[in-house]
Structures are given as structure tokens and as C-alpha cells.
Design a protein around this motif. Sequence first.
Motif, PDB file in Angstrom:
ATOM      1  N   MET A   1       0.822  -1.184   0.000  1.00 51.84           N
ATOM      2  CA  MET A   1       0.000   0.000   0.000  1.00 51.84           C
ATOM      3  C   MET A   1       0.873   1.257   0.000  1.00 51.84           C
ATOM      4  O   MET A   1       0.564   2.210  -0.695  1.00 51.84           O
ATOM      5  CB  MET A   1      -0.903  -0.050   1.241  1.00 51.84           C
ATOM      6  CG  MET A   1      -1.956   0.989   1.294  1.00 51.84           C
ATOM      7  SD  MET A   1      -3.216   0.664   2.538  1.00 51.84           S
ATOM      8  CE  MET A   1      -2.505   1.493   3.927  1.00 51.84           C
ATOM      9  N   ARG A   2       1.921   1.242   0.787  1.00 54.43           N
ATOM     10  CA  ARG A   2       2.792   2.418   0.860  1.00 54.43           C
ATOM     11  C   ARG A   2       3.601   2.606  -0.418  1.00 54.43           C
ATOM     12  O   ARG A   2       4.076   3.707  -0.692  1.00 54.43           O
ATOM     13  CB  ARG A   2       3.747   2.304   2.054  1.00 54.43           C
ATOM     14  CG  ARG A   2       3.058   2.269   3.405  1.00 54.43           C
ATOM     15  CD  ARG A   2       2.269   3.494   3.727  1.00 54.43           C
ATOM     16  NE  ARG A   2       3.111   4.663   3.817  1.00 54.43           N
ATOM     17  CZ  ARG A   2       2.669   5.902   3.824  1.00 54.43           C
ATOM     18  NH1 ARG A   2       1.389   6.139   3.764  1.00 54.43           N
ATOM     19  NH2 ARG A   2       3.496   6.900   3.906  1.00 54.43           N
ATOM     20  N   ASP A   3       3.772   1.552  -1.200  1.00 56.30           N
ATOM     21  CA  ASP A   3       4.541   1.648  -2.433  1.00 56.30           C
ATOM     22  C   ASP A   3       3.676   1.878  -3.667  1.00 56.30           C
ATOM     23  O   ASP A   3       4.189   1.885  -4.780  1.00 56.30           O
ATOM     24  CB  ASP A   3       5.369   0.367  -2.633  1.00 56.30           C
ATOM     25  CG  ASP A   3       6.453   0.228  -1.580  1.00 56.30           C
ATOM     26  OD1 ASP A   3       6.924   1.263  -1.071  1.00 56.30           O
ATOM     27  OD2 ASP A   3       6.824  -0.914  -1.264  1.00 56.30           O
ATOM     28  N   ALA A   4       2.373   2.059  -3.487  1.00 59.65           N
ATOM     29  CA  ALA A   4       1.475   2.271  -4.624  1.00 59.65           C
ATOM     30  C   ALA A   4       1.840   3.571  -5.337  1.00 59.65           C
ATOM     31  O   ALA A   4       2.118   4.583  -4.686  1.00 59.65           O
ATOM     32  CB  ALA A   4       0.031   2.326  -4.150  1.00 59.65           C
ATOM     33  N   PRO A   5       1.858   3.569  -6.665  1.00 57.88           N
ATOM     34  CA  PRO A   5       2.219   4.781  -7.399  1.00 57.88           C
ATOM     35  C   PRO A   5       1.156   5.878  -7.319  1.00 57.88           C
ATOM     36  O   PRO A   5       1.466   7.044  -7.475  1.00 57.88           O
ATOM     37  CB  PRO A   5       2.395   4.299  -8.838  1.00 57.88           C
ATOM     38  CG  PRO A   5       1.598   3.055  -8.927  1.00 57.88           C
ATOM     39  CD  PRO A   5       1.609   2.434  -7.560  1.00 57.88           C
ATOM     40  N   MET A  21      -8.387   1.183  11.988  1.00 58.89           N
ATOM     41  CA  MET A  21      -7.771   2.487  12.213  1.00 58.89           C
ATOM     42  C   MET A  21      -6.360   2.508  11.656  1.00 58.89           C
ATOM     43  O   MET A  21      -5.940   3.469  11.010  1.00 58.89           O
ATOM     44  CB  MET A  21      -7.746   2.825  13.692  1.00 58.89           C
ATOM     45  CG  MET A  21      -7.042   4.126  13.995  1.00 58.89           C
ATOM     46  SD  MET A  21      -7.045   4.482  15.752  1.00 58.89           S
ATOM     47  CE  MET A  21      -5.967   5.880  15.804  1.00 58.89           C
ATOM     48  N   ASN A  22      -5.635   1.438  11.901  1.00 57.37           N
ATOM     49  CA  ASN A  22      -4.241   1.400  11.467  1.00 57.37           C
ATOM     50  C   ASN A  22      -4.114   1.354   9.947  1.00 57.37           C
ATOM     51  O   ASN A  22      -3.174   1.921   9.385  1.00 57.37           O
ATOM     52  CB  ASN A  22      -3.519   0.237  12.132  1.00 57.37           C
ATOM     53  CG  ASN A  22      -3.461   0.412  13.631  1.00 57.37           C
ATOM     54  OD1 ASN A  22      -3.478   1.535  14.135  1.00 57.37           O
ATOM     55  ND2 ASN A  22      -3.404  -0.675  14.357  1.00 57.37           N
ATOM     56  N   LEU A  23      -5.043   0.700   9.263  1.00 56.59           N
ATOM     57  CA  LEU A  23      -5.050   0.740   7.797  1.00 56.59           C
ATOM     58  C   LEU A  23      -5.302   2.161   7.311  1.00 56.59           C
ATOM     59  O   LEU A  23      -4.671   2.623   6.359  1.00 56.59           O
ATOM     60  CB  LEU A  23      -6.110  -0.204   7.235  1.00 56.59           C
ATOM     61  CG  LEU A  23      -5.737  -1.669   7.221  1.00 56.59           C
ATOM     62  CD1 LEU A  23      -6.939  -2.519   6.815  1.00 56.59           C
ATOM     63  CD2 LEU A  23      -4.586  -1.915   6.259  1.00 56.59           C
ATOM     64  N   ALA A  24      -6.227   2.867   7.962  1.00 58.53           N
ATOM     65  CA  ALA A  24      -6.485   4.262   7.590  1.00 58.53           C
ATOM     66  C   ALA A  24      -5.249   5.123   7.820  1.00 58.53           C
ATOM     67  O   ALA A  24      -4.937   6.006   7.018  1.00 58.53           O
ATOM     68  CB  ALA A  24      -7.674   4.807   8.381  1.00 58.53           C
ATOM     69  N   LEU A  25      -4.525   4.861   8.912  1.00 58.72           N
ATOM     70  CA  LEU A  25      -3.312   5.633   9.195  1.00 58.72           C
ATOM     71  C   LEU A  25      -2.251   5.443   8.120  1.00 58.72           C
ATOM     72  O   LEU A  25      -1.468   6.345   7.847  1.00 58.72           O
ATOM     73  CB  LEU A  25      -2.734   5.229  10.556  1.00 58.72           C
ATOM     74  CG  LEU A  25      -3.550   5.597  11.789  1.00 58.72           C
ATOM     75  CD1 LEU A  25      -2.912   4.998  13.033  1.00 58.72           C
ATOM     76  CD2 LEU A  25      -3.682   7.096  11.920  1.00 58.72           C
ATOM     77  N   THR A  39     -10.270   4.240  17.305  1.00 56.61           N
ATOM     78  CA  THR A  39      -9.813   3.684  18.575  1.00 56.61           C
ATOM     79  C   THR A  39      -8.776   2.592  18.338  1.00 56.61           C
ATOM     80  O   THR A  39      -8.816   1.900  17.326  1.00 56.61           O
ATOM     81  CB  THR A  39     -10.982   3.128  19.417  1.00 56.61           C
ATOM     82  OG1 THR A  39     -10.475   2.698  20.673  1.00 56.61           O
ATOM     83  CG2 THR A  39     -11.668   1.973  18.741  1.00 56.61           C
ATOM     84  N   GLN A  40      -7.848   2.484  19.268  1.00 57.34           N
ATOM     85  CA  GLN A  40      -6.883   1.390  19.280  1.00 57.34           C
ATOM     86  C   GLN A  40      -7.470   0.304  20.186  1.00 57.34           C
ATOM     87  O   GLN A  40      -7.187   0.245  21.373  1.00 57.34           O
ATOM     88  CB  GLN A  40      -5.522   1.864  19.784  1.00 57.34           C
ATOM     89  CG  GLN A  40      -4.791   2.743  18.827  1.00 57.34           C
ATOM     90  CD  GLN A  40      -4.344   1.980  17.572  1.00 57.34           C
ATOM     91  OE1 GLN A  40      -4.225   0.765  17.555  1.00 57.34           O
ATOM     92  NE2 GLN A  40      -4.107   2.719  16.520  1.00 57.34           N
ATOM     93  N   ALA A  41      -8.326  -0.520  19.646  1.00 59.14           N
ATOM     94  CA  ALA A  41      -9.088  -1.490  20.433  1.00 59.14           C
ATOM     95  C   ALA A  41      -8.229  -2.630  20.976  1.00 59.14           C
ATOM     96  O   ALA A  41      -8.666  -3.348  21.863  1.00 59.14           O
ATOM     97  CB  ALA A  41     -10.217  -2.058  19.586  1.00 59.14           C
ATOM     98  N   TRP A  51      -0.618  -4.005  12.611  1.00 58.87           N
ATOM     99  CA  TRP A  51      -0.957  -3.384  11.339  1.00 58.87           C
ATOM    100  C   TRP A  51      -0.356  -1.985  11.188  1.00 58.87           C
ATOM    101  O   TRP A  51      -0.915  -1.113  10.558  1.00 58.87           O
ATOM    102  CB  TRP A  51      -2.470  -3.311  11.149  1.00 58.87           C
ATOM    103  CG  TRP A  51      -3.104  -4.626  10.861  1.00 58.87           C
ATOM    104  CD1 TRP A  51      -3.377  -5.608  11.763  1.00 58.87           C
ATOM    105  CD2 TRP A  51      -3.522  -5.119   9.603  1.00 58.87           C
ATOM    106  NE1 TRP A  51      -3.944  -6.667  11.147  1.00 58.87           N
ATOM    107  CE2 TRP A  51      -4.051  -6.401   9.813  1.00 58.87           C
ATOM    108  CE3 TRP A  51      -3.514  -4.604   8.313  1.00 58.87           C
ATOM    109  CZ2 TRP A  51      -4.562  -7.172   8.793  1.00 58.87           C
ATOM    110  CZ3 TRP A  51      -4.024  -5.373   7.303  1.00 58.87           C
ATOM    111  CH2 TRP A  51      -4.535  -6.644   7.533  1.00 58.87           C
ATOM    112  N   GLY A  52       0.772  -1.733  11.823  1.00 59.93           N
ATOM    113  CA  GLY A  52       1.458  -0.461  11.661  1.00 59.93           C
ATOM    114  C   GLY A  52       1.022   0.643  12.591  1.00 59.93           C
ATOM    115  O   GLY A  52       1.468   1.778  12.456  1.00 59.93           O
TER     116      GLY A  52
END
Length: 87
Positions: A1-5, A21-25, A39-41, A51-52
Motif C-alpha cells: 500500500m505504501r509503495d502504490a504509485p 484504524m491502522n489501515l487508515a493511518l 480507537t486502538q481497540a 498493522w502499523g
Amino acid sequence: MRDAPQPVIAAVNGAAAGAGMNLALGCDIRLASTAARFTQAFVKRGLHPDWGGTYFLPRIVGMGQGVRAHLHGRDHRRSRRRCGSGS
């Protein structure tokens, strides 16, 4: 995801808890509706964030707020502004 052009956009309308939440971050742009909650559940179940979450959250909201979110696991509605949504 972080390497997507192309930019990756998260649109949150409701609860973004734990991995959600972490995917959104990890996204380049985060958009949140007025109904969005973050929230960090993990900590409510005695687990560490995955998940980062431990990487992205302190870099977006600052170390103090990031540590507080990881330790308390409270629901944050005002975090929309802190997570870079611009609204």
C-alpha cells in the motif's frame, strides 16, 4: 500500500477500530465523516497494536497523543482533525 504509485485514500464513516484504524493511518489521505470514530481497540483485550499502528500513529498525531491512544484505547471522535483529514 505504501509503495502504490497512486495516492491511497481512506474514507471512514463509522468505527475504525484496531486494524481498521491502522489501515487508515497507512493511507496517504484520510477522510472522515462526522460519524467516524477511531480507537486502538487492541489494548482493551491486552494486546499490542499491530498493522502499523505503533509506527504511523505517533508520526501523524505526535508522540504524546500516540502513546496516550495506545495506552488507553479510548474512542476518539476529535481525532479526525489530528489524522490529517483537513476537516
